[in-house]
Design a protein around this motif. Structure first.
Motif, short mmCIF file in Angstrom:
data_model
loop_
_atom_site.label_atom_id
_atom_site.label_comp_id
_atom_site.label_asym_id
_atom_site.label_seq_id
_atom_site.Cartn_x
_atom_site.Cartn_y
_atom_site.Cartn_z
N LEU A 247 31.13 -88.70 -52.37
CA LEU A 247 30.53 -89.50 -53.10
C LEU A 247 31.52 -90.01 -54.62
O LEU A 247 30.98 -91.46 -54.68
N GLY A 248 31.83 -88.85 -55.01
CA GLY A 248 33.03 -89.58 -56.70
C GLY A 248 33.55 -90.23 -56.07
O GLY A 248 33.95 -90.89 -57.23
N GLU A 249 34.38 -90.47 -55.15
CA GLU A 249 35.56 -91.54 -54.93
C GLU A 249 35.06 -93.15 -55.01
O GLU A 249 35.14 -94.12 -55.43
N ILE A 250 33.62 -92.73 -53.83
CA ILE A 250 32.86 -93.81 -53.91
C ILE A 250 32.10 -94.55 -55.45
O ILE A 250 31.93 -95.55 -55.56
N CYS A 251 31.61 -93.70 -55.85
CA CYS A 251 31.48 -93.86 -57.46
C CYS A 251 31.79 -94.63 -58.05
O CYS A 251 32.38 -95.70 -58.78
N GLN A 252 33.69 -94.06 -57.87
CA GLN A 252 34.36 -94.41 -59.08
C GLN A 252 34.82 -95.59 -58.56
O GLN A 252 35.12 -96.72 -59.83
N LYS A 253 35.21 -95.99 -57.28
CA LYS A 253 35.57 -97.72 -57.02
C LYS A 253 34.50 -98.77 -57.22
O LYS A 253 34.70 -99.65 -57.77
N HIS A 254 33.13 -98.00 -57.36
CA HIS A 254 32.15 -99.02 -57.30
C HIS A 254 31.69 -98.62 -59.15
O HIS A 254 30.57 -99.69 -59.32
#
Ligand SMILES: *Cc1c(COP(=O)(O)O)cnc(C)c1O
Length: 471
Positions: A247-254
């Motif tokens: 989930l953290g990677e998705i947050c970082q990407k967006h």
């Protein structure tokens, strides 16, 4: 009206009462058995005109109040999440009340501010949280999560929402399983509960990351602004664990604020064997866990950590003339780290508990609770008429009674509700339930401060005899 010289004499019945309560708590029914309005109607309609003795108040405490108390510290309290306590924490509460400190800014009690900073650093190190984070004590996880949502809102609107009001295109994402405090936070923050997007979970009650990504992309395509993702580390219903890194990677990407709600299960991070479960935690912007749940610290005490204290303070600070001081750069004025101005001296409780138990003492207690739960699960597994509904994590079991050949969902739900109600009506133990994929599921959570193996054995016996009565 009492005066300080009377203290040592007048406190005696109170101390005796506390002593008796703590040592005989098992004599009380766990869940209060009073009927609605019973307590209310037993109390006079007017305040007394004349001073009354402590002895007369204590008499009414036993007669009118205690029957209406649910005994959260009873070792057979296995409901909800626990609300821990310990002698160490009780002592600290007494001292806090005696000093009556209100630590809104550093100057109003430097010790409150500096002990708070140090205690949150102790916990951060013991739990293996990122070293760059800074922590603050809030009253509850609900407040901590609201603080996270408000900060996310400001970051996402370049601090315009605080000035001009909240735009109606901000979006918050969390699983179907997360705590109601996320929706409540969205309402209070002016984002609106319609803008809380609930993401589907897998069979282990964890968010499906691809579903989150899909929802974010869908919102972006419609001109909406992804603002905050809340991951659950130990959801309330079933102890669901979202994948922190995914989930953290998705947050970082967006570029989305990433908040982790570990209100109950965060305490398990005092055990190094669980540190792998927060792989990727450095991607989070904020994190909450409640020592007032599973860390033997009296309610209230919620630890809130943030990566960027500058944006936190910018969200909340407001400095009228009468609160300006000369020490601003070197110290923390925690009134700017959350919602209320006034603040209790809660760090004193953490100091007493962490020194009184020591890290090894806390770890031994947590491991013991987890082992008690495993024993209970093994007992259920020895029979063929119990279903473990969700894979047990830490010290929570989600189960239901399901005798062979009994397949009607509605009937099973009624049967399990009857089991729960019957157990709670006996006053011998207290459990609560959740719904998992339509199944009425019983939750068992051995976590009371002074729980022993015999309490878990007793609960199992009570469960089995209840089934004979109800079914
Ligand atoms: C208990 C709990 C909360 C709410 O905690 P309060 O401190 O009572 O506001 C939020 N999230 C989770 C996962 C919880 O278990």
């Amino acid at each position: 009206m009492l005066k300080p010289p009377q203290f040592s004499e007048e406190v005696k019945p109170i101390i005796d009462w506390i002593d008796k309560y703590l040592n005989n708590i098992e004599d009380y029914p766990v869940r209060s058995q009073v009927k609605p309005r019973e307590v209310f109607n037993s109390i006079p309609d007017q305040m007394p005109a004349k001073s009354q003795s402590i002895a007369s108040i204590m008499e009414d405490l036993d007669e009118k109040i205690i029957p209406g108390v649910t005994h959260w510290q009873h070792p057979n309290f296995h409901a909800y999440f626990p609300c821990g306590s310990s002698l160490e924490s009780i002592f600290a509460e007494m001292l806090m009340a005696t000093m009556g400190v209100q630590g809104m800014i550093w100057e109003t009690s430097p010790a409150a501010a500096e002990l708070e900073e140090k205690m949150l650093d102790w916990l951060k190190a013991a739990m293996n949280l990122p070293t760059s984070w800074k922590g603050v004590i809030q009253d509850s996880a609900s407040s901590s999560t609201l603080v996270a949502i408000l900060t996310a809102r400001e970051v996402k609107t370049n601090f315009e929402a605080n000035k001009k009001g909240v735009p109606n295109n901000l979006r918050i994402y969390c699983s179907e399983e997360v705590h109601s405090s996320i929706e409540k936070g969205a309402k209070i923050a002016g984002i609106g509960s319609d803008n809380v997007v609930k993401i589907k979970v897998d069979q282990n009650m964890a968010i499906i990351p691809a579903e989150l990504e899909k929802a974010v992309n869908n919102d972006l395509a419609h001109g909406l602004k992804p603002c905050c993702v809340v991951a659950g580390f130990g959801t309330t219903g079933t102890m669901g664990m979202d994948n922190i890194r995914a989930l953290g990677e998705i947050c970082q990407k967006h570029d989305i604020w990433y908040h982790v709600d570990a209100a109950y299960a965060g305490t398990a991070l005092l055990l190094p064997e669980y540190h792998w479960m927060i792989d990727g935690i450095d991607l989070a912007d904020s994190f909450v866990f409640n020592p007032h749940k599973w860390m033997f610290t009296n309610f209230d005490c919620s630890c809130y950590y943030v990566k960027d204290t500058a944006v936190l303070k910018k969200t909340f600070e407001i400095t009228p003339e009468y609160l300006k001081t000369n020490t601003e750069e070197h110290i923390n004025n925690y009134r700017d780290w959350g919602i209320p101005l006034g603040r209790r001296f809660r760090s004193l409780k953490l100091w007493f508990v962490m020194r009184g138990y020591g890290l090894e003492g806390l770890q031994a207690k947590l491991r013991n609770d987890i082992a008690l739960n495993t024993e209970f699960v093994n007992k259920l597994k020895q029979r063929n008429d119990f279903e473990i509904v969700v894979k047990p994590i830490f010290n929570m079991t989600c189960f239901r009674y399901k005798p062979e050949g009994f397949d009607n969902l509605e009937e099973l739900n009624q049967l399990n509700k009857a089991i729960k109600d019957h157990i709670n009506d006996t006053g011998q133990a207290y459990i609560t339930h959740t719904i998992v994929n339509g199944k009425y599921t019983l939750r068992f959570l051995p976590a009371a401060t002074y729980i022993e193996k015999r309490h878990v054995d007793d609960f199992y016996e009570l469960l089995v005899t209840t089934i004979l009565v109800v079914h």
